[in-house]
Motif scaffolding. Structure first.
Motif, PDB file in Angstrom:
ATOM      1  N   ASP A  83       0.852  -1.030  -0.100  1.00 14.08           N
ATOM      2  CA  ASP A  83       0.015  -0.272  -0.043  1.00 14.08           C
ATOM      3  C   ASP A  83       0.914   1.367   0.067  1.00 14.08           C
ATOM      4  O   ASP A  83       2.005   1.151   0.579  1.00 14.08           O
ATOM      5  CB  ASP A  83      -0.975  -0.026   1.094  1.00 14.08           C
ATOM      6  N   PHE A  84       0.499   2.382  -0.641  1.00 15.60           N
ATOM      7  CA  PHE A  84       0.963   3.679  -0.827  1.00 15.60           C
ATOM      8  C   PHE A  84       0.577   4.329   0.452  1.00 15.60           C
ATOM      9  O   PHE A  84      -0.682   4.138   1.115  1.00 15.60           O
ATOM     10  CB  PHE A  84       0.422   4.542  -1.715  1.00 15.60           C
ATOM     11  N   ASP A  85       1.462   5.074   1.317  1.00 17.41           N
ATOM     12  CA  ASP A  85       1.516   5.699   2.688  1.00 17.41           C
ATOM     13  C   ASP A  85       1.723   7.362   2.330  1.00 17.41           C
ATOM     14  O   ASP A  85       2.559   7.441   1.993  1.00 17.41           O
ATOM     15  CB  ASP A  85       2.128   5.287   3.580  1.00 17.41           C
ATOM     16  N   ASP A  86       0.529   8.079   2.430  1.00 13.46           N
ATOM     17  CA  ASP A  86       0.828   9.520   2.220  1.00 13.46           C
ATOM     18  C   ASP A  86       1.781  10.270   3.265  1.00 13.46           C
ATOM     19  O   ASP A  86       1.726  11.508   3.032  1.00 13.46           O
ATOM     20  CB  ASP A  86      -0.677  10.078   1.797  1.00 13.46           C
ATOM     21  N   THR A  87       1.937   9.605   4.411  1.00 18.29           N
ATOM     22  CA  THR A  87       2.686  10.287   5.246  1.00 18.29           C
ATOM     23  C   THR A  87       4.239  10.056   5.100  1.00 18.29           C
ATOM     24  O   THR A  87       5.156  10.283   5.837  1.00 18.29           O
ATOM     25  CB  THR A  87       2.238   9.889   6.643  1.00 18.29           C
ATOM     26  N   TRP A  88       4.591   9.202   3.993  1.00 21.66           N
ATOM     27  CA  TRP A  88       5.982   9.191   3.754  1.00 21.66           C
ATOM     28  C   TRP A  88       6.823  10.282   3.519  1.00 21.66           C
ATOM     29  O   TRP A  88       6.284  11.159   2.769  1.00 21.66           O
ATOM     30  CB  TRP A  88       6.351   7.950   2.508  1.00 21.66           C
ATOM     31  N   ARG A  89       7.943  10.262   3.775  1.00 25.60           N
ATOM     32  CA  ARG A  89       8.744  11.560   3.332  1.00 25.60           C
ATOM     33  C   ARG A  89       9.526  11.082   2.065  1.00 25.60           C
ATOM     34  O   ARG A  89       9.913  11.789   1.087  1.00 25.60           O
ATOM     35  CB  ARG A  89       9.824  11.948   4.318  1.00 25.60           C
ATOM     36  N   LEU A  90       9.834   9.663   2.156  1.00 27.63           N
ATOM     37  CA  LEU A  90      10.750   9.069   1.156  1.00 27.63           C
ATOM     38  C   LEU A  90      10.279   7.752   0.494  1.00 27.63           C
ATOM     39  O   LEU A  90       9.689   6.926   1.360  1.00 27.63           O
ATOM     40  CB  LEU A  90      12.385   8.853   1.701  1.00 27.63           C
TER      41      LEU A  90
END
Length: 224
Positions: A83-90
């Motif tokens: 899953d994609f996480d929109d809180t990732w910085r990188l």
């Protein structure tokens, strides 16, 4: 000749501090500076196996985490359902040349989503993006930003890396042993580091100094 970490125990995390940059100092400087940009352009690293690509990606991830950022890591062993996480910085996309069809589709989707959310994207593969055995849209994305070719170390740099690695392990490598290692084995320093680890353990068990005869004895016993 390939770059390797100077870090010496298996539990020491890969970082910029234990990476020997050699001719790749400009690449390291660029990666260091990424955290100072709000919406940095993607970065792609390429080079043969053992060039230090994953080490540098892990170093960047470590730096991002140290600053409180979260990291999404996608490599050839990752699930296509990640899953994609929109809180990732990188977002890291490693081993890109090894992605299967489903992984390629997922990597493309992750790349697009990370771009939309202004996340930093760092990826790596064995070849330049144009030569990767991937779908066209993913190849295009991977080559969209800054592309760096990791250069091999010179022989003198190679010797320096091995010398420092041995010193930090408490091993004295004579010039004879160093020359034997570099002339009779593949100059894949990742493999040489594994050999150095085995040699260290063998010397401790035998309570002998590391010499060419000891190295030959260890190799002979390993073949039995």
């Amino acid at each position: 000749m390939r770059q390797i970490p100077l870090g010496l125990g298996p539990d020491e995390p890969h970082s910029f501090d234990n990476y020997f940059p050699g001719p790749n100092a400009a690449v390291v400087a660029h990666l260091h500076a990424l955290n100072s940009h709000q919406r940095p352009a993607p970065v792609y690293l390429w080079g043969e196996a053992g060039a230090g690509k994953t080490h540098l990606l892990q170093s960047l991830a470590l730096e991002v985490k140290a600053l409180g950022g979260r990291v999404g890591w996608y490599d050839a062993g990752a699930s296509p359902e990640m899953d994609f996480d929109d809180t990732w910085r990188l977002l890291v996309l490693d081993d890109s040349e090894r992605y299967g069809p489903d992984q390629q589709q997922r990597a493309f989707a992750l790349f697009v989503q990370a771009t939309t959310h202004g996340q930093l994207i760092a990826s790596a593969g064995r070849w330049p993006p144009v030569d990767l055995p991937l779908r066209d849209d993913l190849r295009t994305r991977l080559g969209w930003g800054h592309v760096f070719h990791l250069q091999p170390l010179s022989e003198s740099d190679c010797r320096a890396v091995l010398r420092q690695a041995a010193d930090r392990r408490g091993i004295f490598l004579s010039d004879d042993v160093m020359s034997y290692l570099l002339t009779r084995f593949s100059r894949d320093l990742g493999s040489l580091m594994g050999l150095l680890d085995r040699l260290d353990r063998f010397a401790l068990a035998a309570q002998r100094a590391v010499t060419v005869p000891l190295l030959k004895q260890m190799l002979a016993e390993e073949r039995q």
